[in-house]
Design a protein around this motif. Structure first.
Motif, PDB file in Angstrom:
ATOM      1  N   PRO A  25      20.030  34.211   0.922  1.00  0.00           N
ATOM      2  CA  PRO A  25      20.562  33.629   1.195  1.00  0.00           C
ATOM      3  C   PRO A  25      21.712  33.236   0.905  1.00  0.00           C
ATOM      4  CG  PRO A  25      18.347  32.550   1.157  1.00  0.00           C
ATOM      5  CD  PRO A  25      17.839  33.634   0.966  1.00  0.00           C
ATOM      6  N   ASP A  26      21.662  33.104  -0.284  1.00  0.00           N
ATOM      7  CA  ASP A  26      22.450  32.634  -1.919  1.00  0.00           C
ATOM      8  C   ASP A  26      22.677  33.243  -2.536  1.00  0.00           C
ATOM      9  OD1 ASP A  26      24.368  30.396  -2.578  1.00  0.00           O
ATOM     10  OD2 ASP A  26      22.762  28.854  -1.977  1.00  0.00           O
ATOM     11  N   CYS A  27      23.649  32.607  -3.597  1.00  0.00           N
ATOM     12  CA  CYS A  27      23.016  33.713  -5.257  1.00  0.00           C
ATOM     13  C   CYS A  27      22.302  33.246  -6.211  1.00  0.00           C
ATOM     14  CB  CYS A  27      24.203  34.144  -5.514  1.00  0.00           C
ATOM     15  SG  CYS A  27      25.597  32.798  -5.680  1.00  0.00           S
ATOM     16  N   ILE A  28      21.961  31.177  -5.871  1.00  0.00           N
ATOM     17  CA  ILE A  28      21.502  30.822  -6.833  1.00  0.00           C
ATOM     18  C   ILE A  28      20.912  29.837  -5.767  1.00  0.00           C
ATOM     19  CG2 ILE A  28      23.014  30.441  -8.234  1.00  0.00           C
ATOM     20  CD1 ILE A  28      24.248  27.764  -7.251  1.00  0.00           C
ATOM     21  N   GLY A  29      19.448  29.146  -6.642  1.00  0.00           N
ATOM     22  CA  GLY A  29      18.771  27.830  -5.635  1.00  0.00           C
ATOM     23  C   GLY A  29      17.826  27.823  -5.476  1.00  0.00           C
ATOM     24  N   ASP A  30      16.435  27.324  -5.004  1.00  0.00           N
ATOM     25  CA  ASP A  30      15.285  27.781  -5.554  1.00  0.00           C
ATOM     26  C   ASP A  30      14.853  28.733  -4.354  1.00  0.00           C
ATOM     27  OD1 ASP A  30      15.195  25.688  -6.741  1.00  0.00           O
ATOM     28  OD2 ASP A  30      14.644  23.533  -5.330  1.00  0.00           O
ATOM     29  N   ASN A  49      27.403  36.350  -1.475  1.00  0.00           N
ATOM     30  CA  ASN A  49      28.654  36.790  -2.372  1.00  0.00           C
ATOM     31  C   ASN A  49      28.191  35.973  -3.219  1.00  0.00           C
ATOM     32  OD1 ASN A  49      30.946  37.031  -3.446  1.00  0.00           O
ATOM     33  ND2 ASN A  49      32.139  37.529  -1.483  1.00  0.00           N
ATOM     34  N   THR A  50      28.951  35.898  -4.915  1.00  0.00           N
ATOM     35  CA  THR A  50      29.212  34.926  -5.737  1.00  0.00           C
ATOM     36  C   THR A  50      30.081  34.173  -5.519  1.00  0.00           C
ATOM     37  OG1 THR A  50      29.949  36.370  -7.488  1.00  0.00           O
ATOM     38  CG2 THR A  50      27.472  35.794  -7.339  1.00  0.00           C
ATOM     39  N   ASN A  59      34.100  30.757 -14.472  1.00  0.00           N
ATOM     40  CA  ASN A  59      32.679  30.989 -15.241  1.00  0.00           C
ATOM     41  C   ASN A  59      32.135  29.956 -16.128  1.00  0.00           C
ATOM     42  OD1 ASN A  59      31.195  32.932 -16.958  1.00  0.00           O
ATOM     43  ND2 ASN A  59      32.656  33.958 -18.215  1.00  0.00           N
ATOM     44  N   GLU A  60      31.521  29.254 -15.463  1.00  0.00           N
ATOM     45  CA  GLU A  60      31.736  27.571 -15.519  1.00  0.00           C
ATOM     46  C   GLU A  60      30.146  27.652 -16.033  1.00  0.00           C
ATOM     47  OE1 GLU A  60      32.043  24.525 -13.004  1.00  0.00           O
ATOM     48  OE2 GLU A  60      33.963  24.722 -12.964  1.00  0.00           O
ATOM     49  N   PRO A  61      29.498  27.733 -17.140  1.00  0.00           N
ATOM     50  CA  PRO A  61      28.046  27.207 -17.716  1.00  0.00           C
ATOM     51  C   PRO A  61      27.165  26.588 -17.255  1.00  0.00           C
ATOM     52  CG  PRO A  61      29.807  26.796 -19.312  1.00  0.00           C
ATOM     53  CD  PRO A  61      29.950  26.642 -18.563  1.00  0.00           C
ATOM     54  N   GLU A  62      26.824  25.320 -16.292  1.00  0.00           N
ATOM     55  CA  GLU A  62      26.017  24.919 -15.233  1.00  0.00           C
ATOM     56  C   GLU A  62      26.193  26.617 -14.325  1.00  0.00           C
ATOM     57  OE1 GLU A  62      28.888  23.843 -15.624  1.00  0.00           O
ATOM     58  OE2 GLU A  62      28.032  22.314 -17.615  1.00  0.00           O
ATOM     59  N   PHE A  63      26.779  26.592 -13.713  1.00  0.00           N
ATOM     60  CA  PHE A  63      26.444  28.125 -12.538  1.00  0.00           C
ATOM     61  C   PHE A  63      25.571  29.333 -13.501  1.00  0.00           C
ATOM     62  CE2 PHE A  63      28.440  31.442  -9.663  1.00  0.00           C
ATOM     63  CZ  PHE A  63      27.636  31.081  -8.856  1.00  0.00           C
ATOM     64  N   VAL A  64      26.848  29.171 -14.304  1.00  0.00           N
ATOM     65  CA  VAL A  64      25.601  30.791 -15.202  1.00  0.00           C
ATOM     66  C   VAL A  64      24.212  30.602 -15.044  1.00  0.00           C
ATOM     67  CG1 VAL A  64      25.840  32.152 -17.013  1.00  0.00           C
ATOM     68  CG2 VAL A  64      27.719  30.799 -15.720  1.00  0.00           C
ATOM     69  N   GLU A  65      24.068  29.789 -15.939  1.00  0.00           N
ATOM     70  CA  GLU A  65      22.478  29.278 -15.728  1.00  0.00           C
ATOM     71  C   GLU A  65      21.587  29.544 -14.885  1.00  0.00           C
ATOM     72  OE1 GLU A  65      20.042  26.803 -18.975  1.00  0.00           O
ATOM     73  OE2 GLU A  65      21.968  25.610 -18.027  1.00  0.00           O
ATOM     74  N   THR A  81      35.413  45.157 -12.454  1.00  0.00           N
ATOM     75  CA  THR A  81      35.264  43.657 -12.198  1.00  0.00           C
ATOM     76  C   THR A  81      34.927  43.189 -13.928  1.00  0.00           C
ATOM     77  OG1 THR A  81      33.143  43.346 -11.657  1.00  0.00           O
ATOM     78  CG2 THR A  81      34.412  43.174  -9.735  1.00  0.00           C
ATOM     79  N   ALA A  82      35.098  44.640 -14.703  1.00  0.00           N
ATOM     80  CA  ALA A  82      34.566  44.469 -16.014  1.00  0.00           C
ATOM     81  C   ALA A  82      36.103  43.671 -17.422  1.00  0.00           C
ATOM     82  CB  ALA A  82      33.882  45.656 -16.449  1.00  0.00           C
ATOM     83  N   HIS A  83      36.654  44.237 -16.332  1.00  0.00           N
ATOM     84  CA  HIS A  83      37.668  43.331 -16.954  1.00  0.00           C
ATOM     85  C   HIS A  83      38.723  41.869 -16.859  1.00  0.00           C
ATOM     86  CE1 HIS A  83      39.724  44.183 -13.445  1.00  0.00           C
ATOM     87  NE2 HIS A  83      40.545  43.944 -12.993  1.00  0.00           N
ATOM     88  N   ARG A  84      37.877  40.700 -16.113  1.00  0.00           N
ATOM     89  CA  ARG A  84      36.750  39.362 -15.812  1.00  0.00           C
ATOM     90  C   ARG A  84      36.375  38.892 -16.183  1.00  0.00           C
ATOM     91  NH1 ARG A  84      37.890  41.322 -10.234  1.00  0.00           N
ATOM     92  NH2 ARG A  84      40.033  41.386  -9.759  1.00  0.00           N
ATOM     93  N   ALA A  85      36.391  37.682 -17.239  1.00  0.00           N
ATOM     94  CA  ALA A  85      35.643  37.318 -17.373  1.00  0.00           C
ATOM     95  C   ALA A  85      34.969  36.337 -16.837  1.00  0.00           C
ATOM     96  CB  ALA A  85      35.810  36.594 -18.812  1.00  0.00           C
ATOM     97  N   HIS A  86      34.123  36.862 -16.120  1.00  0.00           N
ATOM     98  CA  HIS A  86      33.691  35.445 -14.919  1.00  0.00           C
ATOM     99  C   HIS A  86      32.218  35.468 -15.074  1.00  0.00           C
ATOM    100  CE1 HIS A  86      36.976  36.879 -11.589  1.00  0.00           C
ATOM    101  NE2 HIS A  86      37.159  36.041 -12.598  1.00  0.00           N
ATOM    102  N   ALA A  87      31.765  34.811 -14.314  1.00  0.00           N
ATOM    103  CA  ALA A  87      30.273  34.489 -14.530  1.00  0.00           C
ATOM    104  C   ALA A  87      28.839  35.386 -14.436  1.00  0.00           C
ATOM    105  CB  ALA A  87      29.554  33.119 -13.133  1.00  0.00           C
ATOM    106  N   SER A  88      29.059  35.847 -13.369  1.00  0.00           N
ATOM    107  CA  SER A  88      28.489  37.503 -12.311  1.00  0.00           C
ATOM    108  C   SER A  88      29.055  38.503 -13.655  1.00  0.00           C
ATOM    109  CB  SER A  88      28.309  37.508 -11.362  1.00  0.00           C
ATOM    110  OG  SER A  88      29.715  37.915 -11.162  1.00  0.00           O
TER     111      SER A  88
END
Length: 331
Positions: A25-30, A49-50, A59-65, A81-88
């Motif tokens: 239902p999400d990409c992060i969380g419990d 979807n991220t 590419n925020e570190p807290e979200f990445v973690e 998407t390899a030319h983008r420095a995104h979280a995923s």
């Protein structure tokens, strides 16, 4: 938003794999952590979807973690998407090891980067599209590597104007006329061949049902615009490419979306497909419009490689480092 949910992707992947693909239902969380923890060997889970999080593109570190937390390793197979420095694409590699490429990404690098660095000569590049401004970096980069450059599409008219020719109402970037002169001078200096069209399909309006005529490049009438290459240009391109062992195509030759102006692009696609099939040349199609043209013409299957990334393939051809690739282990 529902329309950006990956629900349909999970369903389609399930069809392709012949097994259920569970959409988290999400990409992060419990909830995600619980689904991953409960998964048995061989289960497939798709994260939602991220891009629902602005932190993805930042590419925020807290979200990445949080994104990396439930997982042990990372495989990136998304060349597009390899030319983008995104979280995923880049961020998670700091938390997951090993971080490696998948087979598709490896194949893209093998063909695109491999052709540019070590492609068999003679090598040709076909650079098309509407604007010199968006292709000038790749043009200069390819001029250093290739023996021949074929220029097509709307950008042709900036080059023709640079040669002092009348281009009617064709698309011209006046700010780039000097740049076009510099490119032609550089080619001459390096002993490289730049092939511009010799004849043009012109129209009295930008429309599928416009009146058309084929004219030499030095006889474009006032009030008419060039929208495709003529047959003599295609024949000259066939001749120029006949001895090439590696050919890279980025961009169409005309407004191929309109049937009246698709012969230049489809004719060139046929030339490349035949080169690959009959002569064993390596033909690489990079960029969204070129790929669409190959698929529409029915010759996509005859090419050596069709790239899945528009922006990514352009940046790789320009010689740029792709953040999503640079972040991976050399393994």
């Amino acid at each position: 938003e529902d329309k950006f949910s990956l629900g349909p992707c999970a369903a389609r992947m399930g069809e392709l794999l012949g097994q259920e693909v569970k959409l988290a239902p999400d990409c992060i969380g419990d909830d995600v952590a619980a689904i991953v923890a409960a998964a048995a060997e061989g289960d497939v889970i798709m994260l939602e979807n991220t891009r629902f999080y602005k932190e993805e593109t930042k590419n925020e570190p807290e979200f990445v973690e949080k994104l990396a937390a439930p997982f042990d390793l990372f495989v990136n197979d998304a060349f597009g998407t390899a030319h983008r420095a995104h979280a995923s694409t880049e961020g998670v590699t700091k938390f997951l090891s090993p971080a490696v490429s998948g087979f598709l990404l490896a194949k893209e690098l093998e063909y695109l980067d491999g052709a540019i660095q070590n492609g068999e000569k003679p090598m040709a590049a076909i650079v098309g599209g509407s604007k010199v401004s968006s292709k000038i970096t790749v043009l200069n980069a390819l001029l250093d590597k290739c023996d021949k450059i074929i220029i097509g599409g709307g950008m042709v008219f900036t080059f023709l104007k640079a040669k002092g020719l009348n281009v009617g109402t064709s698309l011209v970037e006046d700010d780039f006329v000097e740049t076009a002169k510099e490119v032609m001078a550089k080619a001459e200096e390096l002993g490289k061949q730049i092939l511009l069209p010799s004849d043009i399909v012109v129209a009295d309006a930008f429309a599928a049902d416009a009146n058309t005529q084929i004219v030499p490049v030095d006889a474009i009438p006032d009030g008419w615009m060039g929208l495709d290459n003529g047959p003599a240009s295609t024949a000259e391109q066939k001749e120029a490419l006949s001895d090439c062992k590696t050919v890279i195509m980025n961009g169409p030759m005309g407004v191929f979306e309109f049937e009246a102006f698709n012969k230049g692009t489809f004719g060139l696609v046929d030339i490349l497909a035949d080169l690959s099939k009959d002569s064993g040349a390596i033909t690489i199609i990079g960029g969204g419009d070129s790929v669409a043209a190959c698929e529409q013409s029915g010759r996509a299957g005859d090419m050596s490689h069709i790239s899945t990334g528009g922006g990514a393939s352009l940046e790789l051809l320009e010689g740029k480092i792709l953040p999503g690739v640079a972040a991976l282990a050399d393994a």
